[in-house]
Scaffold this active site. Sequence first.
Site, PDB file in Angstrom:
ATOM      1  N   ASP A  10       0.881  -1.170   0.000  1.00  0.00           N
ATOM      2  CA  ASP A  10       0.000   0.000   0.000  1.00  0.00           C
ATOM      3  C   ASP A  10       0.914   1.214   0.000  1.00  0.00           C
ATOM      4  O   ASP A  10       1.606   1.477   0.976  1.00  0.00           O
ATOM      5  CB  ASP A  10      -0.863  -0.051   1.267  1.00  0.00           C
ATOM      6  CG  ASP A  10      -1.716   1.202   1.451  1.00  0.00           C
ATOM      7  OD1 ASP A  10      -1.532   2.163   0.680  1.00  0.00           O
ATOM      8  OD2 ASP A  10      -2.544   1.203   2.372  1.00  0.00           O
ATOM      9  N   TYR A 227       1.469  -0.263  15.301  1.00  0.00           N
ATOM     10  CA  TYR A 227       0.612  -0.286  14.112  1.00  0.00           C
ATOM     11  C   TYR A 227       1.148   0.613  13.017  1.00  0.00           C
ATOM     12  O   TYR A 227       1.418   1.778  13.239  1.00  0.00           O
ATOM     13  CB  TYR A 227      -0.808   0.167  14.461  1.00  0.00           C
ATOM     14  CG  TYR A 227      -1.688   0.186  13.252  1.00  0.00           C
ATOM     15  CD1 TYR A 227      -2.272  -0.992  12.783  1.00  0.00           C
ATOM     16  CD2 TYR A 227      -1.903   1.354  12.530  1.00  0.00           C
ATOM     17  CE1 TYR A 227      -3.061  -0.991  11.648  1.00  0.00           C
ATOM     18  CE2 TYR A 227      -2.684   1.359  11.399  1.00  0.00           C
ATOM     19  CZ  TYR A 227      -3.258   0.188  10.963  1.00  0.00           C
ATOM     20  OH  TYR A 227      -4.031   0.194   9.833  1.00  0.00           O
ATOM     21  N   LYS A 230      -2.179  -2.387   7.614  1.00  0.00           N
ATOM     22  CA  LYS A 230      -2.521  -3.806   7.597  1.00  0.00           C
ATOM     23  C   LYS A 230      -1.515  -4.560   6.757  1.00  0.00           C
ATOM     24  O   LYS A 230      -0.970  -4.041   5.799  1.00  0.00           O
ATOM     25  CB  LYS A 230      -3.905  -4.005   6.977  1.00  0.00           C
ATOM     26  CG  LYS A 230      -5.060  -3.902   7.930  1.00  0.00           C
ATOM     27  CD  LYS A 230      -4.868  -4.649   9.228  1.00  0.00           C
ATOM     28  CE  LYS A 230      -4.759  -6.141   9.043  1.00  0.00           C
ATOM     29  NZ  LYS A 230      -4.576  -6.804  10.350  1.00  0.00           N
TER      30      LYS A 230
HETATM   31  C1  F6R Z   1      -7.408  -0.869   7.923  1.00  0.00           C
HETATM   32  C2  F6R Z   1      -7.246   0.441   7.311  1.00  0.00           C
HETATM   33  C3  F6R Z   1      -8.247   1.491   7.606  1.00  0.00           C
HETATM   34  C4  F6R Z   1      -7.677   2.554   8.544  1.00  0.00           C
HETATM   35  C5  F6R Z   1      -8.725   3.586   8.920  1.00  0.00           C
HETATM   36  C6  F6R Z   1      -8.150   4.721   9.781  1.00  0.00           C
HETATM   37  O1  F6R Z   1      -6.403  -1.716   7.551  1.00  0.00           O
HETATM   38  O2  F6R Z   1      -6.306   0.699   6.608  1.00  0.00           O
HETATM   39  O3  F6R Z   1      -9.432   0.941   8.117  1.00  0.00           O
HETATM   40  O4  F6R Z   1      -7.185   1.934   9.680  1.00  0.00           O
HETATM   41  O5  F6R Z   1      -9.269   4.183   7.761  1.00  0.00           O
HETATM   42  O6  F6R Z   1      -7.076   5.270   9.110  1.00  0.00           O
HETATM   43  P1  F6R Z   1      -6.238   6.504   9.667  1.00  0.00           P
HETATM   44  O7  F6R Z   1      -5.794   6.124  11.053  1.00  0.00           O
HETATM   45  O8  F6R Z   1      -5.127   6.637   8.694  1.00  0.00           O
HETATM   46  O9  F6R Z   1      -7.172   7.686   9.679  1.00  0.00           O
HETATM   47 MG    MG Z   2      -4.022   2.068   3.237  1.00  0.00          MG
HETATM   48 MG    MG Z   3      -4.481  -2.513   2.093  1.00  0.00          MG
END
Ligand code: F6R
Ligand code: MG
Ligand code: MG
Length: 374
Positions: A10, A227, A230
Amino acid sequence: MITLSVIKADTGGFVGHSAVHPEMMRTAEAELQKRKDKGIIEDFCVGRVGDDIALIMTHRHGVDSELVHGIAWEVFQATTAVAKELKLYGAGQDLLKDAFAGTIKGLGPGVAEMEFEERPSEPVIVFLGDKTSPGAWNLPVYRMFADPFNTPGLVIDPKMHGGFDFEILDLRENKVARFHTPSESYDLLTFIGSPSRFVIRNVYQPGGTEPVATTSTQRLSLIAGKYVGKDDPVLIVRCQSGLPAVGEVLEAFTQPHFVEGWMRGSHCGPLMPVGFDQANTSRFDGPPRVVAYGFQISQGKLVGPRDMFDDPGFDKARQTALEMAEMMRRMGPFEPHRLPLEEMEYTAMPEVMRRVADRFKSAAPVVHGAARSR
Ligand code: F6R
Ligand code: MG
Ligand code: MG
C-alpha cells in the site's frame, strides 16, 4: 526453472484506504515494462485489491533475489511519488525504511515467491487479500489441500491420494514446522485454528521441496513493533495435474469465513471473494476481500490475467459474506466484532488505562459461607 514473485504494498490510497489511483497503476506498469524491455524480468502483471498494488513478476533470478526485490522497491518509490503529488492518503504507507538493503522482506511490502520447473501446462492462481492478514489463508488453503469435501481429487485422483505436507510458521516465536495430511491433520488443525499466531507458509507434495502453494507471512505490526498499516496478504497456488483443480482451489472461498482486519485493522469480518471491478474496500473500510488473478504460465510469460471470481457462481458467497458482515456490525465496539485487546493493531486502551488508573482500587476479597456470617 522459473520464479513467480508477487510483491504487494500500500503506497497510498484513493480515496482514504479504499482503492489505488489509476495514475499509480500506470506508473507501476511503465516501470515494470522498462525492466521487461531490458530482459531483467520475463513478464509482469500489475494487480490490485483495495489500496494495495501487487507486482506479479516472472523471472529467472530465483526467490529472494536482490535484483527483483530491488525492482519492487524502486517501483513502490515511483508509485509513492505519484501518491505524494496527488496528496493521496497514506502515501508510502508500507515502506517502513528509507533505504533498500538487499531484500524487501522486513521493509513493509508483503512477499510470496516460488521457483519451479514449468510443467507442460502451468495454471496458477494469485490471490490478493485486503483489510486482513496472512492467517486469513489458513482455512481456505486447508480446504483446498486437505479437505475431501472441498477437493474430491484427494479421494479420486491417485496422484493426490497421498495427501500434502503443510509448513506452518509460528509468528510469535519465528519457528517453522511441517505436518503431513491426512495422517497429521488433527495436529495441524490445533495450530492453524489460531491464525493470528500460526500461519500456513508453504504446501508441498509429500516429502517435496518445491512448494505447490505459498503465502506471504509478514506481519507489519510485528515488524514495526507498532501499528503501521494492515499486512494485507498474498497467496500463490499452482493447480491441476496432481494438484487441486482450478475449481477445487476456488471452491475453498464459497463458504466465507471470519478474518481479522477490516476497519482500523481491529475488527473481525467475513472474507468476501470479488471480481476485479469490485475490489474497492469502502463499507466500514471493507469488508475484507479477496480477488483471484488466474494465469497460464508459458515459457515464463504470464498468459492472463483471468478474473477468477467473475462468475455468478460466487454471488451466493458474496451474499453470505454481506449477511455475516451485517451480523458483526450490530456488535459495534464489542467483541467478537472488535478484536480482543491483544489482537488490536492500534488502540486507545493504554492511554485510557493511564488516565483512569487511580480509579481502580483493590476489589474486596470474596468471602464465602461461614466466614460471611461472622
Ligand atoms: C485498515 C485500514 C483502515 C484505517 C482507517 C483509519 O487496515 O487501513 O481501516 O485503519 O481508515 O485510518 P487513519 O488512522 O489513517 O485515519
Ligand atoms: Mg491504506
Ligand atoms: Mg491494504
